[in-house]
Design a protein around this motif. Structure first.
Motif, PDB file in Angstrom:
ATOM      1  N   PHE A 100       0.837  -1.209   0.000  1.00 28.87           N
ATOM      2  CA  PHE A 100       0.000   0.000   0.000  1.00 28.87           C
ATOM      3  C   PHE A 100       0.869   1.255   0.000  1.00 28.87           C
ATOM      4  O   PHE A 100       0.613   2.210  -0.741  1.00 28.87           O
ATOM      5  N   SER A 101       1.926   1.250   0.844  1.00 32.56           N
ATOM      6  CA  SER A 101       2.791   2.428   0.922  1.00 32.56           C
ATOM      7  C   SER A 101       3.481   2.704  -0.410  1.00 32.56           C
ATOM      8  O   SER A 101       3.665   3.853  -0.805  1.00 32.56           O
ATOM      9  N   SER A 102       3.880   1.635  -1.100  1.00 30.55           N
ATOM     10  CA  SER A 102       4.584   1.843  -2.371  1.00 30.55           C
ATOM     11  C   SER A 102       3.646   2.365  -3.454  1.00 30.55           C
ATOM     12  O   SER A 102       4.037   3.175  -4.300  1.00 30.55           O
ATOM     13  N   LEU A 103       2.367   1.930  -3.416  1.00 30.85           N
ATOM     14  CA  LEU A 103       1.440   2.330  -4.476  1.00 30.85           C
ATOM     15  C   LEU A 103       1.005   3.786  -4.347  1.00 30.85           C
ATOM     16  O   LEU A 103       0.869   4.490  -5.354  1.00 30.85           O
TER      17      LEU A 103
ATOM     18  N   ASP B 132       2.231  -3.589 -10.978  1.00 33.68           N
ATOM     19  CA  ASP B 132       1.542  -3.246  -9.726  1.00 33.68           C
ATOM     20  C   ASP B 132       0.202  -3.939  -9.591  1.00 33.68           C
ATOM     21  O   ASP B 132      -0.482  -3.790  -8.564  1.00 33.68           O
ATOM     22  N   VAL B 133      -0.196  -4.666 -10.621  1.00 35.24           N
ATOM     23  CA  VAL B 133      -1.487  -5.368 -10.558  1.00 35.24           C
ATOM     24  C   VAL B 133      -1.501  -6.356  -9.397  1.00 35.24           C
ATOM     25  O   VAL B 133      -2.482  -6.497  -8.669  1.00 35.24           O
ATOM     26  N   LEU B 134      -0.391  -7.071  -9.233  1.00 30.53           N
ATOM     27  CA  LEU B 134      -0.327  -8.065  -8.152  1.00 30.53           C
ATOM     28  C   LEU B 134      -0.450  -7.392  -6.784  1.00 30.53           C
ATOM     29  O   LEU B 134      -1.096  -7.920  -5.870  1.00 30.53           O
ATOM     30  N   ASN B 135       0.196  -6.228  -6.643  1.00 33.58           N
ATOM     31  CA  ASN B 135       0.082  -5.506  -5.369  1.00 33.58           C
ATOM     32  C   ASN B 135      -1.350  -5.059  -5.111  1.00 33.58           C
ATOM     33  O   ASN B 135      -1.856  -5.142  -3.978  1.00 33.58           O
ATOM     34  N   LEU B 136      -2.039  -4.588  -6.166  1.00 28.50           N
ATOM     35  CA  LEU B 136      -3.438  -4.190  -6.005  1.00 28.50           C
ATOM     36  C   LEU B 136      -4.310  -5.376  -5.625  1.00 28.50           C
ATOM     37  O   LEU B 136      -5.196  -5.276  -4.774  1.00 28.50           O
ATOM     38  N   ALA B 137      -4.042  -6.513  -6.279  1.00 26.11           N
ATOM     39  CA  ALA B 137      -4.835  -7.710  -5.958  1.00 26.11           C
ATOM     40  C   ALA B 137      -4.608  -8.139  -4.513  1.00 26.11           C
ATOM     41  O   ALA B 137      -5.543  -8.551  -3.813  1.00 26.11           O
ATOM     42  N   ALA B 138      -3.341  -8.052  -4.085  1.00 20.27           N
ATOM     43  CA  ALA B 138      -3.048  -8.437  -2.693  1.00 20.27           C
ATOM     44  C   ALA B 138      -3.739  -7.480  -1.719  1.00 20.27           C
ATOM     45  O   ALA B 138      -4.284  -7.907  -0.692  1.00 20.27           O
ATOM     46  N   LEU B 139      -3.722  -6.175  -2.028  1.00 18.88           N
ATOM     47  CA  LEU B 139      -4.404  -5.211  -1.169  1.00 18.88           C
ATOM     48  C   LEU B 139      -5.904  -5.452  -1.152  1.00 18.88           C
ATOM     49  O   LEU B 139      -6.558  -5.335  -0.106  1.00 18.88           O
ATOM     50  N   ASN B 140      -6.484  -5.777  -2.307  1.00 21.25           N
ATOM     51  CA  ASN B 140      -7.912  -6.064  -2.373  1.00 21.25           C
ATOM     52  C   ASN B 140      -8.274  -7.263  -1.488  1.00 21.25           C
ATOM     53  O   ASN B 140      -9.281  -7.250  -0.778  1.00 21.25           O
ATOM     54  N   GLN B 141      -7.412  -8.288  -1.486  1.00 16.32           N
ATOM     55  CA  GLN B 141      -7.666  -9.463  -0.645  1.00 16.32           C
ATOM     56  C   GLN B 141      -7.568  -9.100   0.842  1.00 16.32           C
ATOM     57  O   GLN B 141      -8.360  -9.584   1.661  1.00 16.32           O
TER      58      GLN B 141
END
Length: 753
Positions: A75-78, A88-97
């Motif tokens: 989240f901090s990096s995005l 960054d799609v993977l980071n968004l998906a992880a945040l969504n989960q």
């Protein structure tokens, strides 16, 4: 006077008395109704206050969720990126989960999402997107009258502008969003905007929580929804309404003064609750309150009807009972004939007339009885003086006849030389009158032999040390009688007695003295027996007492000191004549103990008025003991204050030592205690008691604070900072920083660049 009139008068009297009580009870029932009504309203207030607490708890949880998101590395990096990349799609998906997992843990928020000011990131509890411009308004849409929120740019600008202006709560007309593949619409929702304090005022992202006002209303208002007519929740910071239920009158909202709940507005009770963040104004239906009071009204009506019936019943019963009593009295009186009864105005005058007749008739009998009692007491007193009181039965008889058993007493014999029977009687009457004025009822008298008058004189505690006061009284009395009647009197006074079993010994002492005076028949004199020959003087303030009292003073044991002083007081209360002989010795013994103690702990105190005052010979035992009790209290308070001052100095010394030596890698509780001259165990226990944490924990906090300061303000690398702050190695600093701060030193430094 007729008996029927007496009966009617009694019934009327009782009826008026009970009626006054009944009217008073009516007033009490009104007070009871008001108290019950107040209880119902107070219960509603408590439910509203509980609802306010639930709202504040909800806000705290939302702040916690936002802090958890910010501490997440993805989240901090995005949120700081200017442009999102495909990686960054993977980071968004992880945040969504993670948002979904958080949503499963709480049940008070239907939907929340996060957006960034720097890019098109969007993460919610159901979806995520790298293109918020496309996502809004297809999947998320909001409406607010007077504000254009038709596209994502306007929506984001509006949200960030409101948060920057300090408006954390935003009321919308409507919001629609997709959750669980279904479109959901909430009318008049409230958006709560959150940006963690860890951002230090950088408004680069927002976490928005969608709050359904109906859920909040249900958590606040009474379980009986018909009870609440309107409700308004106001944010204290912005003084703006967050949500409303029903139609709250404008004049109530504009009134900032607290409104008592027992005041009503157009048939509605106004209930006002406040917390640290919110003001809750609600209107409670008066019909609901009165419905709750129905059973109370029924019980009170039964009580009032039963009360008036009880008043009538008791008035008749008690009136008739008292009438029968007075009738029985009047009928048994000596002159109770109906003809005389009719002439009297009321029954009480008739009874009084007969009582006066009986009193007059019995007056002579009472005089004879009193003379007989006085003569018997004289005979009994003479018997006790001659033979003593030797058995429990005689002690009981003495107490029964003379009213009490004197604790201290003396025996006096007055012998008058024969100069005529009439003059002797007049002299004795004058002497008895003087006795009555001086000793009141604290003496007993009888005649013995030809010319002896015997006196048993009860002494007060203050007169016990010797019989000088009695001797002075007799001397003054003899002088007055000699001037008046020109006669010769011999007076003998015994020593002080403390036990009625030895009363005959006191009598024998006085008899021997008066027999010796007869050798000089023409000289009047008063002679007393010497008490020193029989007294036993044991001083309670001995060496053992002084040593123990001194040790208790040094250790400040106030209650034990009070006990020892009370023992002295009790001893001298029982033997007051010994107090008169020993009080000066006791005073200076105790004063020297205090002098020695103060000399050790505070030399300046020996200049106080206590040590400069002189000894007064007429000081009472209670005053002397009270004076030393006050000095005990002052000394123990000084010792306690001195101990507390030492604790504060030691605490400051320890903290200063840690702040000066935290950069020493070898610093420990053992080395610190050794340098400060105390044991390691005492250092550990004392610091834990004063600060609530251990020595190691306090040292770690100091090192971490200095490390954070160097990371923010210098360009030193981690190895240099670890050396300067006492961690010793870079790995040790990294491990502790990650454990206690929640991030690595590098990430912490990056947040301030």
């Amino acid at each position: 006077m007729k008996f029927k009139k007496i009966l009617g008068r009694y019934i009327i009297r009782y009826f008026i008395a009970f009626l006054i009580i009944y009217i008073s009870n009516i007033l009490i029932t009104n007070v009871a109704q008001n108290n019950i009504r107040n209880y119902i309203l107070e219960k509603i207030r408590a439910e509203n206050q509980e609802g306010l607490g639930a709202i504040e708890n909800m806000v705290s949880k939302m702040e916690l969720i936002d802090s958890m998101l910010l501490l997440d590395p993805e989240f901090s990096s995005l949120i700081f990126k200017k442009q999102l990349e495909r990686s960054d799609v993977l980071n968004l998906a992880a945040l969504n989960q993670k948002d979904k997992d958080i949503k499963n843990l709480v049940d008070f928020i239907p939907f929340f999402f996060s957006i960034s000011k720097n890019n098109e990131m969007f993460v919610s509890t159901d979806q995520c997107s790298m293109n918020f411009d496309w996502y809004y308004p297809r999947m998320l849409y909001a409406e607010k009258s007077g504000t254009d929120l038709s596209n994502s740019v306007l929506f984001k600008e509006y949200l960030f502008k409101q948060y920057t202006n300090g408006n954390f709560y935003i009321e919308l007309d409507k919001i629609s969003f997709v959750i669980n593949n279904k479109n959901k619409v909430i009318e008049h929702p409230v958006l709560y905007l959150e940006n963690s304090n860890l951002m230090r005022g950088l408004h680069i992202y927002l976490t928005c929580f969608v709050i359904d006002p109906n859920d909040i209303v249900e958590s606040i208002i009474s379980k009986d929804l018909n009870a609440t007519e309107f409700l308004t929740l106001i944010n204290k910071n912005s003084n703006e309404p967050l949500l409303s239920y029903g139609n709250t009158p404008e004049n109530i909202l504009s009134d900032t003064t607290p409104t008592p709940w027992n005041q009503s507005y157009n048939g509605t009770y106004i209930v006002r609750n406040e917390s640290n963040e919110y003001i809750l104004i609600s209107g409670l239906s008066a019909s609901y309150v009165e419905k709750q009071m129905q059973q109370v009204h029924f019980i009170l009506n039964i009580y009032l009807i039963g009360g008036i019936l009880l008043v009538l019943f008791l008035s008749f019963i008690l009136g008739f009972k008292n009438y029968k009593n007075i009738e029985n009295v009047m009928m048994v009186l000596p002159s109770a004939d109906l003809f005389k009864l009719k002439k009297e105005r009321n029954e009480f005058q008739y009874v009084r007339q007969n009582i006066e007749y009986l009193k007059q008739k019995d007056c002579d009998n009472l005089i004879k009885i009193n003379e007989l009692i006085t003569r018997n007491k004289g005979i009994l007193l003479e018997h006790f003086l001659l033979n003593g009181v030797s058995s429990p039965t005689e002690l009981q008889r003495f107490a029964h006849n003379f009213g009490r058993e004197p604790e201290f007493f003396c025996v006096a014999i007055v012998r008058i030389e024969e100069i005529g029977e009439q003059i002797s009687d007049l002299a004795i009457l004058s002497l008895l009158e003087m006795f009555e004025n001086e000793y009141n009822n604290t003496y007993f008298h009888t005649h013995s032999g030809i010319s002896d008058e015997l006196f048993l004189i009860e002494l007060a505690a203050n007169d016990v040390p010797n019989v000088e006061s009695v001797k002075k009284f007799f001397q003054d009395a003899i002088d007055e009688l000699i001037d008046q009647y020109d006669l010769v009197l011999h007076v003998a006074i015994s020593s002080i007695g403390t036990n009625l079993k030895n009363i005959n010994q006191c009598y024998e002492q006085a008899r021997q003295i008066v027999e010796l005076q007869n050798l000089d028949e023409n000289v009047s004199r008063v002679v007393s027996y010497s008490i020193e020959s029989n007294a036993s003087y044991q001083n309670p303030v001995n060496i053992e007492f002084i040593n123990r009292f001194y040790n208790l003073l040094k250790t400040g044991q106030l209650q034990e000191l009070y006990v020892m002083l009370s023992k002295i007081a009790n001893f001298y209360h029982r033997w007051p004549y010994q107090y008169e002989l020993q009080k000066e010795q006791v005073y200076f013994s105790l004063k020297n103990i205090f002098y020695s103690t103060w000399l050790q702990i505070d030399e300046q105190h020996i200049e106080s008025p206590f040590f400069k005052q002189i000894f007064y010979k007429d000081i009472s035992c209670d005053d002397l003991i009270e004076q030393f009790k006050k000095e005990c209290k002052e000394l123990t308070e000084f010792l306690n204050k001195k101990r507390k001052s030492k604790n504060i100095e030691l605490k400051e010394k320890i903290i200063e030592y840690i702040n000066c030596n935290y950069n020493d890698y070898n610093l420990s509780a053992y080395s610190a205690s050794k340098d400060m001259g105390i044991t390691e165990k005492y250092l550990y226990t004392f610091l834990k008691e004063q600060t609530g944490i251990t020595f190691a924990a306090y040292l770690m906090d100091v090192r971490l604070e200095h490390a954070k300061y160097l990371l923010r303000t210098t360009n030193y690398n981690n190895a240099q900072i670890a050396e300067l702050t006492g961690f010793g190695s870079e790995n040790t600093m990294y491990r502790n920083f990650k454990r206690y701060i929640g991030m690595t030193p590098k990430k912490y430094k990056e947040t301030f660049e």
